[in-house]
Design a protein around this motif. Structure first.
Motif, PDB file in Angstrom:
ATOM      1  N   GLY A  62       0.812  -1.223   0.000  1.00  0.00           N
ATOM      2  CA  GLY A  62       0.000   0.000   0.000  1.00  0.00           C
ATOM      3  C   GLY A  62       0.835   1.257   0.000  1.00  0.00           C
ATOM      4  N   ILE A  63       1.944   1.245   0.697  1.00  0.00           N
ATOM      5  CA  ILE A  63       2.801   2.437   0.824  1.00  0.00           C
ATOM      6  C   ILE A  63       3.360   2.864  -0.518  1.00  0.00           C
ATOM      7  CG2 ILE A  63       5.086   3.138   1.651  1.00  0.00           C
ATOM      8  CD1 ILE A  63       4.354   2.372   4.328  1.00  0.00           C
ATOM      9  N   SER A  64       3.800   1.882  -1.319  1.00  0.00           N
ATOM     10  CA  SER A  64       4.391   2.247  -2.608  1.00  0.00           C
ATOM     11  C   SER A  64       3.377   2.961  -3.488  1.00  0.00           C
ATOM     12  CB  SER A  64       4.917   0.998  -3.320  1.00  0.00           C
ATOM     13  OG  SER A  64       3.832   0.138  -3.600  1.00  0.00           O
ATOM     14  N   THR A  65       2.129   2.465  -3.456  1.00  0.00           N
ATOM     15  CA  THR A  65       1.077   3.091  -4.267  1.00  0.00           C
ATOM     16  C   THR A  65       0.819   4.514  -3.770  1.00  0.00           C
ATOM     17  OG1 THR A  65       0.114   0.897  -4.191  1.00  0.00           O
ATOM     18  CG2 THR A  65      -1.204   2.599  -5.262  1.00  0.00           C
ATOM     19  N   VAL A  66       0.730   4.627  -2.429  1.00  0.00           N
ATOM     20  CA  VAL A  66       0.477   5.957  -1.849  1.00  0.00           C
ATOM     21  C   VAL A  66       1.604   6.916  -2.217  1.00  0.00           C
ATOM     22  CG1 VAL A  66       0.310   7.233   0.336  1.00  0.00           C
ATOM     23  CG2 VAL A  66      -0.917   5.077   0.053  1.00  0.00           C
ATOM     24  N   LEU A  67       2.838   6.415  -2.094  1.00  0.00           N
ATOM     25  CA  LEU A  67       4.006   7.254  -2.416  1.00  0.00           C
ATOM     26  C   LEU A  67       3.976   7.692  -3.866  1.00  0.00           C
ATOM     27  CD1 LEU A  67       7.293   5.906  -0.826  1.00  0.00           C
ATOM     28  CD2 LEU A  67       6.264   8.128  -0.552  1.00  0.00           C
TER      29      LEU A  67
END
Lengths: 281, 218
Positions: free
Chosen positions: A15-20
């Motif tokens: 999820g973090i990579s997408t958010v980033l």
């Protein structure tokens, strides 16, 4: 895209990579969008300003041409007055005073001299009138208030229209050049009212407020509004109005044409910044 | 240091060199020049030296954030004309710098300062956007993109908006090696873009606004 692949494959929390990625992309798109908007908006504003400037320059050119045309017309009028009126009068006087006069009897001689004197007096009066039309002596000697009073009395004296004026506060005279320009504007306005408005009265009032000199003319005939004035100024018509505009510009003043709130009267307001004559009169 | 690391470290050399080459001797540009110089100094030596001497990986980042904010806001303060907004910059900077210095001392630099970095990003973005809006409103007949200030401001807008998210996430994810890799890639790319844009600014010759042409008074 490299970091996206790294994130997609190796992040423990995908999820973090997408958010980033989307966060960074979103911020970037917003920032670049804003910059592009500002650049294009500024271009549009500059183009609009340039267009306005061009229009203003064109307007200035029209005013300049009108002023030159008015000067030429004034010269032609003076030339015509001198040629058509003063010329024949002096030629007639010369005829009365020719060489044959000596051969005639004393009574005829006296009559001829008297006639010649009459004609020369008429010529003097004519030249005085021309001179007065160029620079009214009342204005030069007694100031704007007296000159306008004089003008309004003459108009009222004809009996065709009721003309009145009232100066509320004119203890300090304006500079002579300003007075002359204002007088010419008033003359032109009054002339227009007499010619086109079909009104029954003209009333002029003067006042001061916050270092500004105000003149207001009311009349009850057909008049023009600010919109009409600006429209006529931009067209090739209305030489008089263009002269008014160019004189007001020289005075660094403003002129407003409006219809009274009661819709009965038209009023013209002239606003001029105060430049009082320093010299003691 | 990986090859990309060298590129990043040496990227500020481009505007740094152009500053001298084109003789842009102006107080505002001097702050940018100093910023480029500090970026090179931190990337090549100071990060290592400071981190070793303090014993924390984040000390140099925190210190750099303070320098970066100070220099960039000084530059923006110099180019913004609005007196009220200049007062706002002064107060906001005083508040931010007090907070950052207090945080630098009290936290002992145990973690990445996402809050301070995030606030500095937002403040600089606000100042930059205000500068652009001020330019729109001013009756200047120059196109915005023909001025060096525009390119410097755009460089900061792109850099701080691009890196805002990674800085915000850094405090909680910096220990994650994958995040670190992503962080360095994103940070590096935006650093290069920023330095290129600043280099463009130093190449552009500052133009003076043309005087308004007027027909003489009749």
């Amino acid at each position: 895209m490299i970091w996206l692949q790294i994130n997609a494959n190796q992040f423990k929390n995908p999820g973090i990579s997408t958010v980033l990625f989307f966060g960074t992309l979103g911020m970037l798109v917003l920032a670049i969008g804003l910059v592009i908007f500002i650049v294009f908006h500024q271009r549009r504003v500059i183009r609009y300003q340039m267009q306005l400037q061009k229009m203003e320059e064109e307007q200035q050119k029209i005013l300049l041409n009108a002023s030159i045309r008015w000067q030429e017309e004034e010269r032609q009028r003076i030339a015509a007055d001198l040629h058509d009126d003063a010329g024949p009068l002096l030629a007639t006087a010369r005829l009365y005073l020719n060489e044959n006069l000596l051969k005639q009897d004393i009574n005829t001689q006296l009559q001829s001299i008297y006639n010649a004197k009459q004609i020369i007096d008429d010529t003097i009066q004519l030249i005085r009138n021309i001179s007065h039309s160029l620079m009214p002596p009342t204005l030069k000697n007694f100031g704007l208030e007296s000159a306008i009073n004089d003008l309004f009395q003459k108009i009222s004296g004809t009996g065709s229209i009721n003309a009145s004026c009232r100066f509320h506060d004119y203890r300090q005279r304006l500079r002579p050049e300003q007075e002359l320009l204002i007088f010419r504007v008033v003359q032109e306005l009054v002339n227009n009212i007499l010619k086109h408005s079909n009104s029954s009265f003209i009333h002029l009032t003067q006042n001061y407020s916050e270092d500004k000199f105000y003149l207001r003319i009311h009349h009850d005939g057909r008049g023009i509004t600010q919109q009409d004035f600006e429209k006529m100024n931009k067209s090739s018509l209305g030489l008089g109005l263009k002269n008014i505009q160019s004189r007001i510009k020289v005075l660094h003043g403003e002129i407003f044409f409006e219809k009274d709130l009661s819709q009965t009267y038209y009023k013209v307001t002239i606003e001029v910044p105060m430049e009082v004559e320093i010299e003691a009169r | 240091m990986p090859p990309l690391g060298y590129i990043i470290a040496l990227a500020p050399l481009l505007p740094f060199g152009l500053y001298f080459l084109h003789s842009r001797r102006n107080t505002g540009y001097f702050f940018i020049f100093l910023y480029c110089f500090l970026s090179i100094a931190f990337d090549l030596a100071l990060h290592g030296v400071l981190n070793r001497s303090v014993g924390s990986e984040f000390f140099s980042y925190r210190l750099f954030t303070i320098f970066e904010y100070s220099l960039v806001s000084l530059f923006l303060f110099k180019i913004i004309q609005n007196a009220t907004f200049r007062k706002f910059i002064t107060f906001a900077s005083l508040a931010f710098l007090s907070f950052s210095i207090f945080d630098l001392i009290s936290s002992r630099s145990k973690y990445f300062d996402s809050i301070a970095t995030g606030i500095s990003c937002i403040l600089i973005l606000v100042y930059s956007i205000f500068y652009l809006f001020e330019q729109i409103k001013s009756p200047n007949s120059l196109f915005l993109y023909s001025t060096p200030n525009f390119w410097i401001v755009v460089a900061f807008i792109v850099f701080f908006s691009g890196t805002f998210f990674i800085f915000i996430f850094s405090q909680n994810n910096y220990d994650n090696p994958e995040f670190k890799a992503t962080f360095s890639i994103i940070n590096s790319i935006f650093n290069i873009i920023k330095n290129l844009l600043i280099a463009i600014a130093f190449i552009i010759k500052p133009e003076k606004a043309a005087k308004k042409k007027t027909i003489p008074v009749l």
